[in-house]
Design a protein around this motif. Structure first.
Motif, PDB file in Angstrom:
ATOM      1  N   GLU A  12      52.715 154.903  -4.167  1.00 40.27           N
ATOM      2  CA  GLU A  12      51.269 155.140  -4.113  1.00 40.27           C
ATOM      3  C   GLU A  12      50.660 154.502  -3.017  1.00 40.27           C
ATOM      4  OE1 GLU A  12      49.847 153.564  -7.945  1.00 40.27           O
ATOM      5  OE2 GLU A  12      50.745 155.008  -9.058  1.00 40.27           O
ATOM      6  N   ASP A  13      51.236 153.260  -2.462  1.00 37.83           N
ATOM      7  CA  ASP A  13      50.565 152.579  -1.320  1.00 37.83           C
ATOM      8  C   ASP A  13      50.836 153.379  -0.149  1.00 37.83           C
ATOM      9  OD1 ASP A  13      49.795 150.455  -2.911  1.00 37.83           O
ATOM     10  OD2 ASP A  13      51.447 149.187  -2.393  1.00 37.83           O
ATOM     11  N   ILE A  14      52.156 154.273   0.043  1.00 36.16           N
ATOM     12  CA  ILE A  14      52.566 154.623   1.073  1.00 36.16           C
ATOM     13  C   ILE A  14      51.598 156.136   1.030  1.00 36.16           C
ATOM     14  CG2 ILE A  14      54.480 156.247   2.159  1.00 36.16           C
ATOM     15  CD1 ILE A  14      56.561 154.243   1.073  1.00 36.16           C
ATOM     16  N   ARG A  15      51.450 156.799   0.034  1.00 35.95           N
ATOM     17  CA  ARG A  15      50.384 157.986  -0.197  1.00 35.95           C
ATOM     18  C   ARG A  15      49.165 157.568   0.256  1.00 35.95           C
ATOM     19  NH1 ARG A  15      50.555 159.054  -5.343  1.00 35.95           N
ATOM     20  NH2 ARG A  15      52.290 160.449  -5.028  1.00 35.95           N
ATOM     21  N   ALA A  16      48.624 156.201  -0.210  1.00 34.86           N
ATOM     22  CA  ALA A  16      47.079 155.900   0.353  1.00 34.86           C
ATOM     23  C   ALA A  16      47.039 155.708   1.744  1.00 34.86           C
ATOM     24  CB  ALA A  16      46.805 154.689  -0.461  1.00 34.86           C
ATOM     25  N   LEU A  17      47.970 154.930   2.102  1.00 34.75           N
ATOM     26  CA  LEU A  17      47.949 154.535   3.798  1.00 34.75           C
ATOM     27  C   LEU A  17      48.182 156.053   4.480  1.00 34.75           C
ATOM     28  CD1 LEU A  17      50.367 151.469   3.822  1.00 34.75           C
ATOM     29  CD2 LEU A  17      48.031 151.634   4.554  1.00 34.75           C
ATOM     30  N   ARG A  18      48.981 156.957   4.166  1.00 29.53           N
ATOM     31  CA  ARG A  18      49.170 158.281   4.717  1.00 29.53           C
ATOM     32  C   ARG A  18      47.818 159.043   4.786  1.00 29.53           C
ATOM     33  NH1 ARG A  18      49.558 162.925   2.917  1.00 29.53           N
ATOM     34  NH2 ARG A  18      50.452 162.382   0.995  1.00 29.53           N
ATOM     35  N   LYS A  19      47.067 158.924   3.553  1.00 32.25           N
ATOM     36  CA  LYS A  19      45.996 159.636   3.320  1.00 32.25           C
ATOM     37  C   LYS A  19      44.630 159.016   4.454  1.00 32.25           C
ATOM     38  CE  LYS A  19      46.768 162.124  -0.710  1.00 32.25           C
ATOM     39  NZ  LYS A  19      46.200 162.697  -2.039  1.00 32.25           N
ATOM     40  N   ALA A  20      44.823 157.745   4.404  1.00 39.13           N
ATOM     41  CA  ALA A  20      43.678 157.252   4.895  1.00 39.13           C
ATOM     42  C   ALA A  20      43.976 157.201   6.572  1.00 39.13           C
ATOM     43  CB  ALA A  20      43.898 155.476   4.772  1.00 39.13           C
ATOM     44  N   ARG A  21      44.906 157.452   7.046  1.00 36.87           N
ATOM     45  CA  ARG A  21      45.257 157.781   8.411  1.00 36.87           C
ATOM     46  C   ARG A  21      45.152 159.139   8.914  1.00 36.87           C
ATOM     47  NH1 ARG A  21      46.760 153.366   7.098  1.00 36.87           N
ATOM     48  NH2 ARG A  21      47.187 151.780   8.651  1.00 36.87           N
ATOM     49  N   GLY A  22      44.626 160.039   7.867  1.00 44.53           N
ATOM     50  CA  GLY A  22      44.319 161.504   7.772  1.00 44.53           C
ATOM     51  C   GLY A  22      45.605 162.464   8.113  1.00 44.53           C
ATOM     52  N   MET A  23      46.955 161.955   7.630  1.00 41.37           N
ATOM     53  CA  MET A  23      48.349 162.441   7.791  1.00 41.37           C
ATOM     54  C   MET A  23      48.471 163.225   6.454  1.00 41.37           C
ATOM     55  SD  MET A  23      50.006 159.107   9.431  1.00 41.37           S
ATOM     56  CE  MET A  23      51.625 160.079   9.998  1.00 41.37           C
ATOM     57  N   THR A  24      49.334 164.379   6.654  1.00 42.83           N
ATOM     58  CA  THR A  24      49.902 165.239   5.755  1.00 42.83           C
ATOM     59  C   THR A  24      51.335 164.714   5.578  1.00 42.83           C
ATOM     60  OG1 THR A  24      50.702 166.884   7.221  1.00 42.83           O
ATOM     61  CG2 THR A  24      48.478 167.394   6.427  1.00 42.83           C
ATOM     62  N   LEU A  25      51.548 165.151   4.705  1.00 40.76           N
ATOM     63  CA  LEU A  25      53.313 164.991   4.120  1.00 40.76           C
ATOM     64  C   LEU A  25      54.066 165.281   5.322  1.00 40.76           C
ATOM     65  CD1 LEU A  25      53.934 165.540   0.374  1.00 40.76           C
ATOM     66  CD2 LEU A  25      54.442 163.640   1.583  1.00 40.76           C
ATOM     67  N   GLY A  26      53.524 166.474   5.809  1.00 41.08           N
ATOM     68  CA  GLY A  26      54.539 167.228   6.796  1.00 41.08           C
ATOM     69  C   GLY A  26      54.349 166.227   8.197  1.00 41.08           C
ATOM     70  N   ASP A  27      53.060 165.688   8.473  1.00 36.80           N
ATOM     71  CA  ASP A  27      52.971 164.968   9.587  1.00 36.80           C
ATOM     72  C   ASP A  27      53.615 163.618   9.439  1.00 36.80           C
ATOM     73  OD1 ASP A  27      50.849 166.669  10.520  1.00 36.80           O
ATOM     74  OD2 ASP A  27      49.191 165.269   9.779  1.00 36.80           O
ATOM     75  N   LEU A  28      53.838 162.974   8.528  1.00 40.47           N
ATOM     76  CA  LEU A  28      54.563 161.891   8.356  1.00 40.47           C
ATOM     77  C   LEU A  28      56.028 161.946   8.425  1.00 40.47           C
ATOM     78  CD1 LEU A  28      54.628 158.504   8.089  1.00 40.47           C
ATOM     79  CD2 LEU A  28      54.282 158.806   5.663  1.00 40.47           C
ATOM     80  N   ALA A  29      56.477 162.902   7.610  1.00 39.29           N
ATOM     81  CA  ALA A  29      57.981 163.317   7.666  1.00 39.29           C
ATOM     82  C   ALA A  29      58.273 163.712   9.053  1.00 39.29           C
ATOM     83  CB  ALA A  29      58.088 164.820   6.762  1.00 39.29           C
TER      84      ALA A  29
END
Length: 187
Positions: A12-29
């Motif tokens: 959940e923390d990883i998801r929250a941080l990713r979303k706070a940075r405006g990143m999609t799953l694909g962006d981070l992957a």
């Protein structure tokens, strides 16, 4: 490499941080050179995560590794509700500023940070974030410039930053302790 004992809210923390940075799953992957499916499973706590994986994720999200794992002694049933004084996550320590997370995890619309400004510490370059922030000075003195306007705040004072450029300095020989609320979370 051994498996990692992580905070219960790691995914959940990883998801929250990713979303706070405006990143999609694909962006981070893409930054991690991994599959979107694996990363989705990590965010849902359905996949094994190794220490090196968490290190790479922390680097890609530009957060200290300590934010995502560590030793957190807690009583049964307290996870997600209580943060004991000796079990705070260390967010970082830089430029005379030490920060610890007071929030139980990063899944809320805000985060609460315990910030200690060392004597004579100063933020050299101004900062601007797309956030709303509120600071409450518990002890000490802080000089803060918000949107080009200088202020001096002391114990009992509070301040607000709404996306303005700011910088801070502790002019005192004593540490300054501030409780800082940030929305959305940035750490």
């Amino acid at each position: 490499m051994s498996e990692l004992t992580a905070f219960p809210s790691l995914g959940e923390d990883i998801r929250a941080l990713r979303k706070a940075r405006g990143m999609t799953l694909g962006d981070l992957a893409g930054k991690l050179d991994c599959s979107t499916g694996w990363l989705s499973q990590v965010e849902r706590d359905k996949s094994t995560v190794r220490h090196r994986d968490v290190k790479r994720i922390a680097d890609a999200l530009d957060v200290p590794l300590s934010l995502l794992f560590g030793e957190t002694p807690s009583q049964p049933g307290e996870d997600g509700f209580i943060v004991r004084a000796g079990a705070r996550r260390v967010i970082g320590s830089d430029m005379g500023l030490s920060e610890e997370l007071l929030s139980p995890d990063l899944t809320d619309a805000f985060e609460v940070v315990h910030a200690t400004f060392a004597p004579h510490a100063r933020l050299r370059a101004p900062v601007q974030r797309a956030t709303q922030e509120l600071g409450y000075v518990v002890s000490g003195q802080l000089e803060i410039e918000i949107g080009g306007r200088p202020f001096t705040v002391t114990a009992g004072d509070s301040f607000r930053i709404r996306g303005e450029v700011y910088r801070w300095a502790n002019p005192s020989a004593e540490p300054c302790l501030v409780i800082w609320v940030i929305a959305p979370p940035v750490y």
